[in-house]
Structure formats: structure tokens, C-alpha cells
Motif scaffolding. Structure first.
Motif, PDB file in Angstrom:
ATOM      1  N   THR A 160      22.656  17.060 -31.740  1.00  0.00           N
ATOM      2  CA  THR A 160      23.160  15.836 -31.344  1.00  0.00           C
ATOM      3  C   THR A 160      23.396  14.680 -32.358  1.00  0.00           C
ATOM      4  OG1 THR A 160      20.771  15.044 -31.273  1.00  0.00           O
ATOM      5  CG2 THR A 160      21.422  15.996 -29.262  1.00  0.00           C
ATOM      6  N   THR A 161      24.137  13.580 -32.291  1.00  0.00           N
ATOM      7  CA  THR A 161      24.227  12.424 -32.938  1.00  0.00           C
ATOM      8  C   THR A 161      23.486  11.275 -32.178  1.00  0.00           C
ATOM      9  OG1 THR A 161      26.446  11.692 -31.893  1.00  0.00           O
ATOM     10  CG2 THR A 161      26.375  13.145 -33.727  1.00  0.00           C
ATOM     11  N   ALA A 162      23.855  10.337 -32.575  1.00  0.00           N
ATOM     12  CA  ALA A 162      22.999   9.055 -31.701  1.00  0.00           C
ATOM     13  C   ALA A 162      23.557   8.809 -30.406  1.00  0.00           C
ATOM     14  CB  ALA A 162      23.359   7.766 -32.431  1.00  0.00           C
ATOM     15  N   ASN A 163      24.922   9.387 -30.113  1.00  0.00           N
ATOM     16  CA  ASN A 163      25.419   9.178 -28.665  1.00  0.00           C
ATOM     17  C   ASN A 163      26.219  10.552 -28.288  1.00  0.00           C
ATOM     18  OD1 ASN A 163      27.710   8.973 -30.404  1.00  0.00           O
ATOM     19  ND2 ASN A 163      27.962   6.859 -29.747  1.00  0.00           N
ATOM     20  N   GLN A 164      26.030  11.556 -28.943  1.00  0.00           N
ATOM     21  CA  GLN A 164      26.641  12.863 -28.611  1.00  0.00           C
ATOM     22  C   GLN A 164      25.627  13.942 -28.536  1.00  0.00           C
ATOM     23  OE1 GLN A 164      29.761  12.991 -31.990  1.00  0.00           O
ATOM     24  NE2 GLN A 164      31.316  12.959 -30.278  1.00  0.00           N
ATOM     25  N   ALA A 165      26.125  14.965 -27.789  1.00  0.00           N
ATOM     26  CA  ALA A 165      25.286  16.147 -27.701  1.00  0.00           C
ATOM     27  C   ALA A 165      26.396  17.317 -27.809  1.00  0.00           C
ATOM     28  CB  ALA A 165      24.338  16.018 -26.433  1.00  0.00           C
ATOM     29  N   LEU A 214      29.317  16.082 -25.218  1.00  0.00           N
ATOM     30  CA  LEU A 214      28.930  14.899 -24.517  1.00  0.00           C
ATOM     31  C   LEU A 214      29.268  13.789 -25.213  1.00  0.00           C
ATOM     32  CD1 LEU A 214      27.665  17.304 -22.533  1.00  0.00           C
ATOM     33  CD2 LEU A 214      26.150  15.542 -21.804  1.00  0.00           C
ATOM     34  N   ASN A 215      29.662  12.603 -24.598  1.00  0.00           N
ATOM     35  CA  ASN A 215      29.690  11.368 -25.241  1.00  0.00           C
ATOM     36  C   ASN A 215      28.852  10.380 -24.364  1.00  0.00           C
ATOM     37  OD1 ASN A 215      31.033  12.013 -27.471  1.00  0.00           O
ATOM     38  ND2 ASN A 215      33.056  11.071 -26.963  1.00  0.00           N
ATOM     39  N   GLY A 216      28.784   9.223 -24.892  1.00  0.00           N
ATOM     40  CA  GLY A 216      28.072   8.157 -23.975  1.00  0.00           C
ATOM     41  C   GLY A 216      26.719   8.041 -23.811  1.00  0.00           C
ATOM     42  N   LEU A 217      25.686   9.139 -24.660  1.00  0.00           N
ATOM     43  CA  LEU A 217      24.460   9.237 -24.375  1.00  0.00           C
ATOM     44  C   LEU A 217      23.706   8.024 -25.116  1.00  0.00           C
ATOM     45  CD1 LEU A 217      23.838  12.900 -25.012  1.00  0.00           C
ATOM     46  CD2 LEU A 217      24.241  11.944 -22.944  1.00  0.00           C
ATOM     47  N   THR A 218      22.467   7.817 -24.689  1.00  0.00           N
ATOM     48  CA  THR A 218      21.532   6.674 -25.419  1.00  0.00           C
ATOM     49  C   THR A 218      20.915   7.275 -26.562  1.00  0.00           C
ATOM     50  OG1 THR A 218      21.239   5.637 -23.289  1.00  0.00           O
ATOM     51  CG2 THR A 218      20.096   4.739 -25.169  1.00  0.00           C
ATOM     52  N   SER A 219      21.203   6.452 -27.839  1.00  0.00           N
ATOM     53  CA  SER A 219      20.320   6.951 -28.923  1.00  0.00           C
ATOM     54  C   SER A 219      18.776   7.197 -28.959  1.00  0.00           C
ATOM     55  CB  SER A 219      20.744   5.917 -30.159  1.00  0.00           C
ATOM     56  OG  SER A 219      20.133   4.558 -29.900  1.00  0.00           O
ATOM     57  N   GLN A 220      18.084   7.821 -29.422  1.00  0.00           N
ATOM     58  CA  GLN A 220      16.572   8.189 -29.596  1.00  0.00           C
ATOM     59  C   GLN A 220      16.104   8.238 -28.153  1.00  0.00           C
ATOM     60  OE1 GLN A 220      14.785   5.249 -32.214  1.00  0.00           O
ATOM     61  NE2 GLN A 220      13.153   6.751 -32.651  1.00  0.00           N
ATOM     62  N   THR A 221      16.566   9.197 -27.328  1.00  0.00           N
ATOM     63  CA  THR A 221      16.338   9.258 -25.899  1.00  0.00           C
ATOM     64  C   THR A 221      16.051  10.780 -25.758  1.00  0.00           C
ATOM     65  OG1 THR A 221      17.549   7.279 -25.135  1.00  0.00           O
ATOM     66  CG2 THR A 221      16.928   8.715 -23.592  1.00  0.00           C
ATOM     67  N   ASN A 222      15.230  11.005 -24.836  1.00  0.00           N
ATOM     68  CA  ASN A 222      14.946  12.396 -24.682  1.00  0.00           C
ATOM     69  C   ASN A 222      15.650  12.848 -23.203  1.00  0.00           C
ATOM     70  OD1 ASN A 222      12.940  12.880 -26.616  1.00  0.00           O
ATOM     71  ND2 ASN A 222      11.479  11.939 -25.168  1.00  0.00           N
ATOM     72  N   TYR A 243      15.573  20.895 -23.351  1.00  0.00           N
ATOM     73  CA  TYR A 243      15.606  19.380 -23.452  1.00  0.00           C
ATOM     74  C   TYR A 243      15.920  19.312 -25.077  1.00  0.00           C
ATOM     75  CZ  TYR A 243      12.115  20.331 -20.181  1.00  0.00           C
ATOM     76  OH  TYR A 243      11.124  20.594 -19.004  1.00  0.00           O
ATOM     77  N   PHE A 244      16.347  18.076 -25.179  1.00  0.00           N
ATOM     78  CA  PHE A 244      16.981  17.676 -26.336  1.00  0.00           C
ATOM     79  C   PHE A 244      16.740  15.956 -26.547  1.00  0.00           C
ATOM     80  CE2 PHE A 244      20.548  17.576 -23.637  1.00  0.00           C
ATOM     81  CZ  PHE A 244      21.197  16.052 -24.075  1.00  0.00           C
ATOM     82  N   THR A 245      16.732  15.788 -27.866  1.00  0.00           N
ATOM     83  CA  THR A 245      16.832  14.142 -28.225  1.00  0.00           C
ATOM     84  C   THR A 245      17.691  13.677 -29.005  1.00  0.00           C
ATOM     85  OG1 THR A 245      14.322  14.240 -28.300  1.00  0.00           O
ATOM     86  CG2 THR A 245      15.119  12.426 -29.364  1.00  0.00           C
ATOM     87  N   THR A 246      18.585  12.513 -28.685  1.00  0.00           N
ATOM     88  CA  THR A 246      19.655  11.839 -29.357  1.00  0.00           C
ATOM     89  C   THR A 246      19.012  11.622 -30.671  1.00  0.00           C
ATOM     90  OG1 THR A 246      19.301  10.027 -27.984  1.00  0.00           O
ATOM     91  CG2 THR A 246      21.124  11.832 -27.514  1.00  0.00           C
ATOM     92  N   LYS A 247      19.652  11.469 -31.772  1.00  0.00           N
ATOM     93  CA  LYS A 247      19.060  10.755 -33.149  1.00  0.00           C
ATOM     94  C   LYS A 247      18.999   9.209 -32.956  1.00  0.00           C
ATOM     95  CE  LYS A 247      19.612  14.849 -35.041  1.00  0.00           C
ATOM     96  NZ  LYS A 247      20.135  15.473 -34.333  1.00  0.00           N
ATOM     97  N   THR A 248      18.559   8.769 -33.944  1.00  0.00           N
ATOM     98  CA  THR A 248      18.450   7.137 -33.926  1.00  0.00           C
ATOM     99  C   THR A 248      19.888   6.565 -34.209  1.00  0.00           C
ATOM    100  OG1 THR A 248      18.189   7.059 -36.348  1.00  0.00           O
ATOM    101  CG2 THR A 248      16.164   7.259 -34.974  1.00  0.00           C
ATOM    102  N   ALA A 249      19.953   5.302 -33.982  1.00  0.00           N
ATOM    103  CA  ALA A 249      21.313   4.771 -34.209  1.00  0.00           C
ATOM    104  C   ALA A 249      21.864   4.656 -35.595  1.00  0.00           C
ATOM    105  CB  ALA A 249      21.122   3.181 -33.488  1.00  0.00           C
ATOM    106  N   ALA A 250      20.852   4.967 -36.608  1.00  0.00           N
ATOM    107  CA  ALA A 250      21.317   4.791 -37.963  1.00  0.00           C
ATOM    108  C   ALA A 250      21.721   6.261 -38.424  1.00  0.00           C
ATOM    109  CB  ALA A 250      19.981   4.442 -38.974  1.00  0.00           C
TER     110      ALA A 250
END
Length: 482
Positions: A143-148, A238-246, A263-270
Motif C-alpha cells: 500500500t501507499t497512503a491512498n493506494q493498494a 486501488l485508488n482513493g483509500l484513506t491513509s493509516q486505515t485498516n 487484512y491490510f493497512t494503508t500507510k501514513t499521509a507522510a
């Protein structure tokens, strides 16, 4: 009088039989308890018939409707009162399956005493159950902050045929990807926040229940990809996910089979490392790398074989070619350096190792826990991933990468990728790995998959490079989780 009563009973039985809807062989039908034409169904004939019922509405444990089946010749509906050759389908997580001999067909009856409003499907097959919960799981890429980047379960494993002497020729991986199969399963990805008011794991665990669920994010790319010897997979970005979210993810196959959850977690906004994928010469590489964000002009802001800098790809392909040339100076196929491994095995393991160390993987500190084996018992303990801090502008591990413009955390390769190459290749190549007792932990993640002494395979701290819960402890180059 008796004759008239008998006639009435016969007529009633005929009406009941005529009201039963017939279930076709090797297909499924959808129903709702509020608009059924009758309460029972005629099952087709088969030497061995698999009858499956999938609940398509409600949550786990919420349904009171029961399903009964018989292969006996009878005009009565099978039900709770039992009887000869009457069986109740045991509904587990919204799915019930019965298998038996139906040479004369049979009957499936719905017992809905509570007048429950329930949607369901009935399937009948002579080739195993139509409805199924798959053992094979989806695969988490990164993942990135908003991609998976996610993958379906594998299908259609490739036919691997090693060359033979005297024409022992090893193909050198290049820029051309293998041709996709002409047919493939129909996979659908369903993703939702794990902390949603109605989490996916609380629903009936059936494909038809999930088919109506709205998925988080937007799929900007869906394509087939031959990742490894397990087989082809559908790959989603996938795009449009929320950062630091399970998030929780499932995959539906052909409308009737369900795989998951993972399960996976997106990264922080930084987090600012972009994803890389679609590399034919490194098909397992699908994660975040320390490069500036590519300017693609589309929503698919990732690196692939078309926009990855040639300063990275050309030397790597050259290394693979040079290694293959050196390897084939041995009389591969005529002489044997191992009773277990061949030159083709050596080339495959070297390719995986080279790709893994050539593409540094960006990571991020997580507070997740894992399962650790200790003294033969499993204990819940926190295991830190093999992360190494990289300062802004620091010299990259791969000198063909430019210096990254910001600080990041590098997820070190799993030491086992090196050991796998060492075990598979002939000694004359001089391939070696760092000693676990000295400086191996500087360049590799040590003790995560195998024991520190490397002689206890699968008996490391976690036993695997990653798991279904989104924990990634070292960079395995794409090896599937246990």
C-alpha cells in the motif's frame, strides 16, 4: 368414500409435485422466502450429487431458516420430523453442503417457520459443490497512503519444463511478458474498512452475500499477471483509500466461490514511496520503492516496465544475462552438481534474489503483533519488522537508483532469499551469503522465516515473510504468506 379420499390424496400429491421447481444440474438458482412458489425443489439425478445452499442476506447467526434434503422417492417434503434418508444441511457461516447418491433425483425443502425474509441460492453439481469457501487466499502486495495493490488466488499454474541435454538453453528474462490465458475465472474484489459499523467478517460468508456490498476505493487497473509458479492471478490497483486505515478484503470467484478475508493497512499521509508492478523480468516485484512519484497523466500513478528508468532495468537484465552465461559454462543436463537442484532451479532462485535486492522496498513502522514460536509453543508477542532508516539524500542500496529526496524506512530482504540461491546453485559460481553470527542483519532480515542458524526452516520468529493480517516482516521478493 375411501376411494374418494384416496383420489384426493393422489391429487394433492400431484399438485405438490407439480409445484416444486426443478433445480438444473451444474447450475444455481436464486430465491427469496417471501415469494417462493412452493417450499420444496426437485433435485437432478446424478451418481454423486453435491447440493449447496448459500445464504445471500443477513449476518452470521441471524438466520433461523433450515434446509432438508432426501434422495428417497416420496411425495412428502423432508423436514424437521426426520425420516428415512432425510438429512439437514448444516449451515456454517451461511453455507451448507450435502453430497450423496441421487440416481433417482431427490427433494430439497425449505423450513421457514419464523417467516424470515431470506435470500438464498441453491446449487446442484456432479463435479463438487458449486458454492464454496476457497482455501486459497487473496494476496496482499503493498500500500501507499491512498493506494493498494492486491491479487486474487492463483489459477492455471504454468507448465515448467526444464531444458535437457544437449540443448540445455536457459531463457534470459526480458521486457516481454508471457501471454495471458484465453480463459480465466471471473474474480471480483470487495474491500471495506475493518472498523465499519457492519464489518465484512460479520456477514454471511458467501459469494452472493458479498456481491451486493459496496467496495471501498476505486479500481484503476485490473489485469492478469503471472506472478510465480503458483499460477496466474488477477491483479488490482486501488485508488482513493484513506491513509493509516485498516481494511478487510475478499475475492469472489465466478459468483459462487469466496476467498478471504485478508487484512491490510494503508500507510501514513507522510509516506511518499510509489508502487511498482508489471515487470516481466521481475514478476514478483509489486511493492513501494524509493523513487519520485511518476508523472503518468492518469490515475495509475505507479512504475511499470514502460516508465521505470532504464538506468535501473537495463543493468538488472544485463546481470541476469551474464549470470546465465556463467551458469551454463557448466555441463547442465549432462553432469549433475546436485541430486535435487538443476541449473534451471539455480537461475530461478538467482532471479528472485537479484530482483529482491535490486528493488529496495519502502516500509513503515507498524504496531501490529504476530505469532512467535518459542520452545515449541505459540505465543502472542510483538515482532518488529526488519526496517532500516534511510536519511534524505543518502546513498541508495542499489546504486542505479537516484538518491531519494526524503527520509524513509527500508524493509530489508529476507535472508532466506539468499540462502535459497546458495542452496540451488553450483559451488563454482562462488555465490555466498553473509554469516548470521556476524553482519547478516546489516543487509538482511534475519530470523523471521527460518531459525537464526538457518537450519530450522519455517521455525523463525514468525515462520513467514508476511501473513494474512497485513504484517510484513522482511522483503521476500513476493513469496506467498503461510
Amino acid at each position: 368414500m375411501l376411494q374418494a379420499t384416496l383420489i384426493c390424496l393422489v391429487n394433492a400429491a400431484l399438485v405438490l409435485a407439480q409445484s416444486r421447481q426443478r433445480i438444473s444440474l451444474n447450475s444455481f438458482s436464486s430465491f427469496n422466502t417471501q415469494n417462493l412458489a412452493g417450499t420444496s425443489f426437485l433435485l437432478p439425478r446424478a451418481d454423486i450429487l453435491s447440493v449447496s445452499v448459500a445464504l445471500c442476506s443477513g449476518n452470521l447467526g441471524s438466520s433461523t431458516t433450515r434446509f432438508f434434503v432426501t434422495n428417497a422417492s416420496t411425495t412428502d417434503d423432508p423436514g424437521p420430523e426426520g425420516g428415512t434418508d432425510v438429512f439437514e444441511l448444516t449451515m456454517e457461516n451461511g453455507l451448507g453442503v450435502f453430497q450423496g447418491v441421487f440416481t433417482d433425483g431427490g427433494i430439497l425443502a425449505v423450513d421457514n417457520e419464523d417467516n424470515e425474509d431470506l435470500s438464498f441460492q441453491i446449487g446442484a453439481s456432479d463435479n463438487g459443490p458449486l458454492h464454496e469457501t476457497l482455501d486459497a487466499l487473496p494476496l496482499f502486495g503493498d500500500t501507499t497512503a491512498n493506494q493498494a495493490l492486491l491479487f486474487s488466488p492463483p489459477f492455471d499454474p504454468p507448465s515448467i519444463s526444464d531444458p535437457t541435454y544437449p540443448n540445455y538453453t536457459l531463457p534470459i528474462p526480458g521486457l516481454d511478458a508471457p501471454s495471458a490465458p484465453s480463459t480465466s475465472p471471473n474474480f471480483t474484489l470487495v474491500v471495506a474498512e475493518t472498523s465499519a459499523s457492519t464489518p465484512l467478517t460479520s456477514l454471511q460468508q458467501t459469494a452472493c452475500r458479498f456481491s451486493s456490498q459496496r467496495s471501498s476505493g476505486s479500481v484503476v487497473n485490473e489485469s492478469l499477471w503471472l506472478r510465480d509458479s503458483d499460477g496466474w492471478r488477477t491483479q488490482w490497483i486501488l485508488n482513493g483509500l484513506t491513509s493509516q486505515t485498516n481494511y478487510t478484503a475478499y475475492v469472489i470467484q465466478d459468483s459462487v466461490k469466496l476467498s478471504g478475508p485478508i487484512y491490510f493497512t494503508t500507510k501514513t499521509a507522510a509516506f511518499n514511496c510509489p508502487l511498482v508492478a508489471f515487470l516481466p523480468y521481475c514478476p514478483r516485484i509489486s511493492y513501494a520503492i524509493p523513487l519520485s512519484t511518476p508523472q503518468t497523466g492518469s490515475d495509475l500513478a505507479i512504475y511499470d516496465s514502460t516508465n521505470l528508468p532504464s538506468d535501473i532495468s537495463k543493468p538488472l537484465i544485463g546481470y541476469l544475462g551474464n549470470f546465465t552465461t556463467s551458469l551454463t559454462t557448466f555441463a547442465c543436463g549432462r553432469d549433475y552438481y546436485s541430486p535435487l537442484k538443476s541449473c534451471a532451479d539455480c537461475q530461478r532462485e538467482y532471479q528472485n534474489w537479484l530482483c529482491t535486492i535490486s528493488f529496495p522496498r519502502c516500509g513503515e513502522t507498524s504496531t501490529s503483533s504476530s505469532r512467535k514460536r518459542q520452545d515449541g509453543a505459540a505465543q502472542d508477542v510483538f515482532v518488529s519488522p526488519a526496517l532500516a532508516s534511510q536519511e534524505s539524500g543518502a546513498e541508495p542500496r542499489n546504486p542505479n537508483f537516484p538518491a531519494f529526496s526524503s527520509s524513509y524506512e527500508l524493509l530489508l530482504p529476507c535472508l532466506e532469499t539468499c540462502f535459497a540461491t546458495d542452496r540451488a546453485c553450483p559451488a563454482f559460481l562462488g555465490f555466498g551469503c553473509p554469516d548470521t553470527n556476524y553482519n547478516a542483519a546489516v543487509s538482511y532480515g534475519v530470523g523471521y522465516i527460518d531459525g537464526v542458524d538457518s537450519d530450522m526452516q519455517g521455525e523463525g520468529m514468525t515462520g513467514t515473510a508476511q501473513d494474512r493480517y497485513g504484517n510484513v516482516w522482511c522483503n521476500s521478493g513476493g513469496t506467498n504468506p503461510l
